[in-house]
Design an enzyme around this catalytic site. Structure first.
Site, PDB file in Angstrom:
ATOM      1  N   GLU A  49     -38.859  36.394  -7.684  1.00 44.95           N
ATOM      2  CA  GLU A  49     -40.195  35.883  -7.987  1.00 44.95           C
ATOM      3  C   GLU A  49     -41.189  36.642  -7.115  1.00 44.95           C
ATOM      4  O   GLU A  49     -41.065  36.663  -5.885  1.00 44.95           O
ATOM      5  CB  GLU A  49     -40.285  34.391  -7.703  1.00 44.95           C
ATOM      6  CG  GLU A  49     -39.572  33.544  -8.728  1.00 44.95           C
ATOM      7  CD  GLU A  49     -39.792  32.053  -8.555  1.00 44.95           C
ATOM      8  OE1 GLU A  49     -39.358  31.290  -9.437  1.00 44.95           O
ATOM      9  OE2 GLU A  49     -40.411  31.642  -7.547  1.00 44.95           O
ATOM     10  N   ASP A  60     -50.093  26.348  -2.550  1.00 43.71           N
ATOM     11  CA  ASP A  60     -49.323  26.970  -1.483  1.00 43.71           C
ATOM     12  C   ASP A  60     -49.813  26.540  -0.113  1.00 43.71           C
ATOM     13  O   ASP A  60     -51.009  26.321   0.104  1.00 43.71           O
ATOM     14  CB  ASP A  60     -49.407  28.501  -1.609  1.00 43.71           C
ATOM     15  CG  ASP A  60     -48.756  28.995  -2.882  1.00 43.71           C
ATOM     16  OD1 ASP A  60     -47.545  28.780  -3.031  1.00 43.71           O
ATOM     17  OD2 ASP A  60     -49.449  29.590  -3.726  1.00 43.71           O
TER      18      ASP A  60
END
Length: 268
Positions: A49, A60
């Site tokens: 990824e 995040d």
């Protein structure tokens, strides 16, 4: 058959689970990333990824936010991310690559233009954190046309009704977020993860990868027992931050020290 589908078929035949590392493209610079990707494969990774840096990565935590800042400061753009994948493909035509990011840069690029460019670069799937099923109709069609997998996130708070809707759109695999909150924060409750993954397996035949909170060989091994793949992000990105003055190969060696024990534990 897509690389992602073939990967999971091969793993199942070998009674293994996917090790899926996440790194941010262009961190610490675009010149580092291809070497880092090859090192990830050498460490036993099955799918990569690759984060597309964005100025406001709301899902995040601080570790990946800082990685995005470093990458953007080094001049990484969507086109440079695609160039990185193209360069990686010159010597690796088998490891699936999934781009992970946010909607805004893709909208600016243009959905159809991005889909075509990603496919031409050798990308296998895309996960857009903030793309809801309600907004995905046009995107799904572009991805289907160009045989790109559209990967979705599911979380502990996703209702089963909504999970069914999402799984009907998703291809490749489903990314189950194992904790509430942003990346790199809370501790992992493996029993809760197993319960949710078992419920998801009743509504989809897609492989289920589990991410968030996986930091060492012990957690990777436990999660691999109740899922089809283990997704490792913040601990790797933090390692890159600690070694950002090193070369791509040297950073890769440090990442291997984290990933190889995970691979060994998962295969034990």
């Amino acid at each position: 058959m897509s690389r992602i589908k073939q990967c999971f078929i091969n793993l199942k035949a070998s009674n293994k689970k996917a090790l899926i590392p996440f790194v941010t493209a262009g961190d610490p610079t675009p010149d580092h990333t291809v070497d880092i990707m090859h090192s990830l494969v050498e460490s036993g990774s099955d799918i990569i990824e690759l984060g597309m840096p964005f100025s406001d990565p709301m899902a995040d935590g601080p570790v990946i936010q800082l990685a995005c800042e470093r990458s953007l400061a080094a001049g990484t753009s969507i086109r440079k991310v695609l160039n990185i994948v193209s360069e990686f493909r010159k010597t690796n035509d088998t490891t699936p690559v999934v781009l992970m990011g946010y909607l805004n840069p893709i909208e600016f690029f243009g959905y159809e233009a991005f889909t075509m460019a990603a496919k031409n670069a050798g990308v296998d799937g895309v996960l857009l954190v903030d793309l809801t099923p309600e907004e995905a109709t046009d995107v799904v069609e572009f991805f289907k046309e160009h045989e790109l997998d559209l990967i979705y996130l599911l979380s502990p708070t996703t209702t089963m009704e909504r999970a069914k809707k999402i799984c009907n759109l998703a291809t490749g695999y489903v990314y189950y977020v194992s904790i509430k909150g942003v990346t790199g924060t809370a501790s992992l409750d493996v029993a809760s993860v197993k319960k949710h993954v078992d419920s998801l397996k009743e509504i989809t035949d897609l492989p289920i990868g589990v991410g968030f909170g996986i930091r060492d060989a012990e957690t990777a091994q436990k999660v691999s027992q109740c899922s089809d793949g283990v997704i490792v992000g913040s601990v790797l990105v933090n390692c890159i931050a600690e070694n950002q003055q090193a070369s791509g190969n040297q950073i890769g060696q440090e990442l291997n020290k984290i990933l190889l024990p995970m691979r060994q534990a998962m295969d034990a």
